[in-house]
Write a protein that holds these residues in place. Sequence first.
Motif, PDB file in Angstrom:
ATOM      1  N   ARG A  89      -8.459   1.434  -2.435  1.00  0.00           N
ATOM      2  CA  ARG A  89      -8.471   2.578  -1.864  1.00  0.00           C
ATOM      3  C   ARG A  89      -7.530   3.344  -1.569  1.00  0.00           C
ATOM      4  N   SER A  90      -6.199   3.086  -1.638  1.00  0.00           N
ATOM      5  CA  SER A  90      -4.926   3.918  -1.650  1.00  0.00           C
ATOM      6  C   SER A  90      -4.918   4.585  -2.758  1.00  0.00           C
ATOM      7  N   HIS A 142      -5.033   8.963  -3.890  1.00  0.00           N
ATOM      8  CA  HIS A 142      -3.995   9.638  -4.262  1.00  0.00           C
ATOM      9  C   HIS A 142      -4.136  10.444  -5.603  1.00  0.00           C
ATOM     10  N   MET A 143      -5.418  10.230  -6.161  1.00  0.00           N
ATOM     11  CA  MET A 143      -5.820  10.701  -7.587  1.00  0.00           C
ATOM     12  C   MET A 143      -6.248  12.159  -7.112  1.00  0.00           C
ATOM     13  N   ILE A 144      -6.282  13.037  -8.094  1.00  0.00           N
ATOM     14  CA  ILE A 144      -6.353  14.395  -7.737  1.00  0.00           C
ATOM     15  C   ILE A 144      -7.603  15.066  -8.898  1.00  0.00           C
ATOM     16  N   PRO A 145      -8.755  14.401  -8.395  1.00  0.00           N
ATOM     17  CA  PRO A 145      -9.804  14.615  -9.445  1.00  0.00           C
ATOM     18  C   PRO A 145     -10.079  16.021  -9.676  1.00  0.00           C
ATOM     19  N   ALA A 146     -10.022  17.170  -8.779  1.00  0.00           N
ATOM     20  CA  ALA A 146     -10.148  18.538  -8.738  1.00  0.00           C
ATOM     21  C   ALA A 146      -9.491  19.138  -9.938  1.00  0.00           C
ATOM     22  N   PHE A 147      -8.364  18.487 -10.287  1.00  0.00           N
ATOM     23  CA  PHE A 147      -7.532  19.110 -11.461  1.00  0.00           C
ATOM     24  C   PHE A 147      -7.899  18.106 -12.541  1.00  0.00           C
ATOM     25  N   PRO A 151       0.965  -1.283  -0.237  1.00  0.00           N
ATOM     26  CA  PRO A 151      -0.024   0.060   0.044  1.00  0.00           C
ATOM     27  C   PRO A 151       0.894   1.202  -0.077  1.00  0.00           C
ATOM     28  N   GLU A 152       2.082   1.252   0.558  1.00  0.00           N
ATOM     29  CA  GLU A 152       2.592   2.339   0.856  1.00  0.00           C
ATOM     30  C   GLU A 152       3.386   2.801  -0.203  1.00  0.00           C
TER      31      GLU A 152
END
Lengths: 289, 289, 289
Positions: free
Chosen positions: A79-80, A84-89, A40-41
Motif C-alpha cells: 500500500r505504501s 508513492h508512485m506518480i502514475p500521472a507522469f 513502511p516509513e
Amino acid sequence: MDKRKILIQLDADEQASLFDRVVAVDAGAEVLFSHAGVQPEQVKDLVHGAIFTRGPKDLKSTAIFIGGSQVAAAEQLLRSALSHMIPAFGLRVSIMLDANGSNTTAAAAVRVATRHLVLQGMKCLVLGGTGPVGRRAALLLGSLGAEVRLASRDFKKAQEACKEIQPPGANARPLPFQVSNSRELLEALHGCALVISAGAPGVRLIDGASLKQSADLKLAIDLNAVPPLGIEGLEVMDKGAQREGIIYYGAIGVGELKMKTHKACIRKMFEQNDLVLDALEIFDISKTV
Amino acid sequence: MDKRKILIQLDADEQASLFDRVVAVDAGAEVLFSHAGVQPEQVKDLVHGAIFTRGPKDLKSTAIFIGGSQVAAAEQLLRSALSHMIPAFGLRVSIMLDANGSNTTAAAAVRVATRHLVLQGMKCLVLGGTGPVGRRAALLLGSLGAEVRLASRDFKKAQEACKEIQPPGANARPLPFQVSNSRELLEALHGCALVISAGAPGVRLIDGASLKQSADLKLAIDLNAVPPLGIEGLEVMDKGAQREGIIYYGAIGVGELKMKTHKACIRKMFEQNDLVLDALEIFDISKTV
Amino acid sequence: MDKRKILIQLDADEQASLFDRVVAVDAGAEVLFSHAGVQPEQVKDLVHGAIFTRGPKDLKSTAIFIGGSQVAAAEQLLRSALSHMIPAFGLRVSIMLDANGSNTTAAAAVRVATRHLVLQGMKCLVLGGTGPVGRRAALLLGSLGAEVRLASRDFKKAQEACKEIQPPGANARPLPFQVSNSRELLEALHGCALVISAGAPGVRLIDGASLKQSADLKLAIDLNAVPPLGIEGLEVMDKGAQREGIIYYGAIGVGELKMKTHKACIRKMFEQNDLVLDALEIFDISKTV
C-alpha cells in the motif's frame, strides 16, 4: 542499449528471503537489490529511487517484489509503495506481492482445481481459511463463481475474513464455517466437490473417516508440506493421484506450478511498468504457464 | 541454459566481509547474495531457500560461503547449515567455512611447509596455537604425521585446544606447551624443524636470540602482518628467503597461495553440490593450485 | 581477463539509497556491493577489503561511492576511508562523495550558470547557503572567481559556513549575509547577477516582488523540487526559460545535467585508482558531459 533488468526486493524480515532471491535470479532479473527489515516509513525513498532514476520509457526495466514471511507487513509495504508512485507522469514501476508465497500458492492451488472441475456454482471448502493462503484461495474461487465456504476453528475469525474478501463479479462472498470437530467438518464438507486445506504446517485438518463420508468430494488439495499433512491419506508428492474416487494434490504436487507462476510473474513485470500483481492478477498469469 | 552461479555469503558481523565479497566475484561467482548479522536461528530459512529453489541437478550452481571475523560464530553457522540440508533427497549445496581466513591461511602455511620439508615424524611448533589459525595449522600438520607442539601463554588453554584437535589417521594429538618466556620458548623449539607463528596481529612471539639457539630449525613461517611481526628478523614479504640457515615466509609471502586457495575452493564448490570445505578439505585443494 | 567493475556503496542510512544503487548500475558498475548503516569504525575493514583483494594494477576496477541522506555522516566516512588507504604501495581505490546528491547538484547548478554568465568577479547570492548543496555551490562559485554571498536566516550560521569554505585560488571567501525578511533579501540581491536557491524542500525563499526589484539579476536557479518552490514565478521544469529579462532553471531543469555528471563520475572512477571525487573534482567532470 537496453537497461539492465533491476528487481527491487522489499522484505520486512531481518534477512531478505533467500528463496525469493534465488527465484528472482532464475526468473531473469539481471540485478537484484534486496532490502531487508523494511519499515513502511522507508518505502517512500525506496520508491522514489525506483521511479526517479530512469526515464518513463525505461521504467519497465525496474520492478518491485514484496516478499518475506510476514504477509500483513508486506501488504502494508505494498500500500505504501503504491501511494508513492506518480502514475500521472508515468513515474511508476510494476510491483508484485508474494509474501510467504501466499499469492502464488493460492493461485497454483486454484489453477490445479480448474483443470479437474468447473468451479462455477460449485460448493468448495477452504480449511485454514483465515490465513494468507486460505483467504486468497477463497477470493480466487469466488472470482470463478464458486460457492465458497471459508472455515476456521474460530467462527468470528471466519466471519471477519469473509467480510474482507470481495471477489470481483461474484454474487456472494464466502460463507463462514466453524470447524473445530468431526461433526462440524462433515457439515462443512457436505455437498462440496473441492476442499483446499490451507492450515498451518504440521496440523491435520481432515481425518480419513470424514473423507470417506463426504460423498460429493472429487478433489482434495493440501498445501501443508510438514507431517502430519493437513489431509489424512494424502501424500505430499500427490499430483492428481486418484484413490477411492478422489483426486489428490499435495504441497509438492502443487509446487511446480507455483514456482512457474512465480517466475512468470517476475518476467511479466519487465514487459510493462504499470502492473500491480496481487492475488487475482497472479492467478491470471498462472493460467499462462 | 545453465543456472547462474550463486554464492550465498553468511556472515555473523554487522557488515558482510568486503574481502570475502570481492574474492567471491573474482573467483567466478556470478551472483553473490550477502547476508550480514546472521544468527543461528536464521540459518534454517536461508538453507531452505538455497535447496528448495532449484532442482537437485542444478544445485551445484548454488553454494554457501561462511566467513566474517568471528570464527566461533561461523562454526556455529556451519553446523546449523549442515543440519538443515536434506542429503537423502539430494537437497544440499556445497558449503565452505573460512571465517577470518583461518582455513585458507592455515592451509597455505602448511602447504608452504610441505614444499621444503617432509613433515612425517617431524617435530613442529605452532605458536599462538589456541587461535583459529593455530588450531587448524596444528590439525593439518598432525594429519601429515608431524609431531605437533601447540603452544600458548596459558597451559590450560593449550591443553584444551589439543583435546579438541583430532587429526585423521594420526597416531597422536598435538602436545600442549606453555610458552610465556624465553626459556619455555627454547624448550618448545628444541628439536623442531618448523615453527609457525599464528599469534595475534602486532605481537612478537620469537626473539632473534632464541631463533639462533634453535639449532634444528629449518623453516619459520609468520602469519602476522602487523608490526612488530611475530618472528624477529623475518620480513612480511619473505617468501622462501634464506638467512643463516633458516628459510622464512612472512604473512604476505604466504598470502598469494592463500588467495589462490580461497578462489580455487569457491570454483570447486560449483562443480558438485555435496562438498563441505573445512580445514582438511581446503588443505587438499591448496595442493592443486 | 579484466576484473569486473565493482562499486562499493557506503551509506550511513538504514537502507542503502536505492537512487544511488540504480544510478550505479546504469553508469556501468558491473557489481554493486551496498553497505547500509555504515559506522565510521567499520570503514577500516571495508577499505582493507577493497585494497587487499586485487593487485595494484587491477584496483582501478574497484571503487567506493559514499552516499545516503546524511551528508555530515558521509563526510566522516570519506575521511575515515581515505585514512585507511595505503597510497605509498599503490593500495588505494578511487572514491566519490555524493551524499544526498549534494556534490552533483551543486556542480550541475554552477555548471549551468557558466553557460550563461562569466562568473569571474561577478556578484552571486546563494540562499540556503549553510546546507550541504549551498556550501558546495558557494565553494564552486568562489573557485571561479565570483564574489559570493552566502545567506542564511541565521547570521552566525552563515558566518561559520563562510569560514569553512576555502575556494582554491580565490582571493576571498564567501561573505555571510543574514536574510530573514524582504529588506535583507533585497540587500543581499543588490548587484547580483546570479542567485542560487538551495534551501530546504518546500520552502519559498524569494517572492516575486523582490525579484522584480533586483535590477541586476540575470539568472535564477532553484534546486528545490517540492512546492512551494524556492523562487516565486519559477517552474520546476524551467531549463533556460526567459521571463522579464531573467533566465530560470528549476530543480528538474538542472536534474538532467546532475544525473549525467553522477554517471560520468562513476565511469571516471573505473579509469584510475587514485581519484577522490568531492565538490571541485565533480564540478570538473560536470564540464565534460
